[in-house]
Design an enzyme around this catalytic site. Structure first.
Site, mmCIF file in Angstrom:
data_model
loop_
_atom_site.group_PDB
_atom_site.id
_atom_site.type_symbol
_atom_site.label_atom_id
_atom_site.label_comp_id
_atom_site.label_asym_id
_atom_site.label_seq_id
_atom_site.Cartn_x
_atom_site.Cartn_y
_atom_site.Cartn_z
ATOM 1 N N CYS A 138 0.837 -1.202 0.000
ATOM 2 C CA CYS A 138 0.000 0.000 0.000
ATOM 3 C C CYS A 138 0.876 1.258 0.000
ATOM 4 O O CYS A 138 1.457 1.617 1.034
ATOM 5 C CB CYS A 138 -0.905 -0.006 1.232
ATOM 6 S SG CYS A 138 -1.873 1.496 1.406
ATOM 7 N N CYS A 141 -0.447 4.106 2.263
ATOM 8 C CA CYS A 141 -0.209 3.902 3.698
ATOM 9 C C CYS A 141 1.260 4.130 4.055
ATOM 10 O O CYS A 141 1.569 4.711 5.088
ATOM 11 C CB CYS A 141 -0.554 2.473 4.119
ATOM 12 S SG CYS A 141 -2.027 1.795 3.376
ATOM 13 N N ASP A 142 2.173 3.640 3.229
ATOM 14 C CA ASP A 142 3.575 3.549 3.640
ATOM 15 C C ASP A 142 4.543 4.431 2.855
ATOM 16 O O ASP A 142 5.717 4.524 3.217
ATOM 17 C CB ASP A 142 4.047 2.085 3.519
ATOM 18 C CG ASP A 142 3.211 1.152 4.379
ATOM 19 O OD1 ASP A 142 2.756 1.611 5.443
ATOM 20 O OD2 ASP A 142 2.999 -0.001 3.989
#
Ligand code: NAP
Length: 311
Positions: A138, A141-142
């Site tokens: 992701c 997200c990261d």
């Protein structure tokens, strides 16, 4: 376990992606007071998408997380009950259907399964150990953790290119590794990726191993045409090689297709009367937010008709 009539819900929805939240909105507006269990990926895959540019009504695009919030607000406004819990077991052998969250059983006249799909893994040495330590599924997200680092993206589809483009905001360079020499992604994303100076491609190549002590430091790559192997030094690897439907709980009860997706008819009806499915858990073809939302709405309309027919 016995259940009293008052404990039986009209509609329980499993999953909180666009399909589940649209089903919740429609079931709520039909005054069915649906109960929705979000599962662990709240908002579904859409919520982890950086910008969604093809959901109608948002000409400037909308962040995936923001769209999920708007869907949730909309459903709750009409009385949907959203519970941030995970369903761990299901028994669809008889009606009312039983689903269990940690420590509690719930019963419903109608179930709408919108459990979506999850990212496929490469299944190579190092992947499991280094997940969360440089291996990610992701970018939204990261991505932030990879500021000024060299990262690799594995895959040649829309997700690989879209997320690769997103990663150029943070990373110093993004190397897209694809197992063929032709991308699967659509023309617009291909154009954007090829024109981005931070993006380069390695063709006809697979990842054999993810290396690193405590954090990703490199990849062992193999050219599938020549058989040659080599190492690529990188600080992170993002894997976007497709998805598999989340159907583990339903294998014993519902008919699945050859790829493991829930079989539904044109009314979103599964092989069990009163159980509907919508979104990516039942759609291996389109996988679009707008289509999943439409399927969720249709499932709730059919569920409403089914309940009326039972009265
Ligand atoms: P996808 O289209 O199935 O692409 C998966 C990619 O991963 C393919 O290029 C495939 O290679 C590669 N791959 C699969 N298994 C692999 C393995 N074991 N090792 C190495 N590479 C592997 O998946 P997706 O990109 O996640 O897209 C899923 C769906 O969502 C698609 O319908 C897509 O159009 C849609 N989507 C749309 C948008 C958008 O409209 N903006 C954005 C994201 C996703 P091959 O090409 O050789 O098969």
């Amino acid at each position: 376990m016995e259940n009293n009539e008052k404990d039986i819900e009209s509609v329980i929805i499993l999953g909180s992606g666009p399909a589940g939240l649209a089903a919740a909105l429609y079931a709520a507006r039909a005054e069915l007071k649906p109960l929705l269990f979000t599962g662990t990926e709240v908002g579904g895959q859409a919520a982890t998408t950086s910008v969604i540019e093809n959901y109608p009504g948002f000409p400037d695009g909308v962040e995936g997380g923001q769209l999920a919030e708007l869907f949730t607000k909309n459903a709750e406004k009409f009385g949907a009950r959203i519970e941030y819990d995970m369903v761990t077991a299901a028994d669809l052998s008889k009606s009312p259907f039983k689903v269990s969250t940690y420590g509690k059983d719930h019963y419903a006249q109608v179930l709408i399964v919108t459990t979506g799909a999850s990212a496929n893994k490469l299944n190579v040495p190092g992947e499991k150990e280094l997940t969360g330590r440089g291996v990610s599924y992701c970018a939204t997200c990261d991505g932030w953790f990879f500021k000024d680092k060299k990262v690799a993206v594995v895959g040649g589809g829309d997700s690989a290119l879209e997320e690769g483009l997103f990663l150029t905001r943070y990373a110093s360079s993004v190397t897209i590794i694809h197992r063929r020499d032709e991308l699967r992604a659509g023309a617009l994303l291909q154009k954007r990726a090829r024109e981005n100076p931070k993006i380069s491609f390695i063709w006809d190549t697979v990842v054999e191993e993810i290396k690193g002590e405590g954090a990703v430091s490199g990849l062992q790559l193999k050219d599938v045409k020549t058989g040659e192997t080599r190492e690529l030094a990188i600080g992170g690897v993002f894997v976007f090689i497709g998805h598999s439907p989340n159907t583990e709980l339903f294998r014993d009860w519902l008919k699945l297709d050859e790829k493991g997706y829930i079989r539904i008819d044109q009314n979103m009806q599964t092989s069990v009367a009163g159980v509907y499915a919508a979104g990516e858990v039942a759609d291996s073809r389109y996988r679009q937010v707008v289509i999943s939302a439409g399927m969720g709405a249709a499932a709730a309309i059919e569920a409403t008709r089914f309940l009326e027919s039972q009265e």
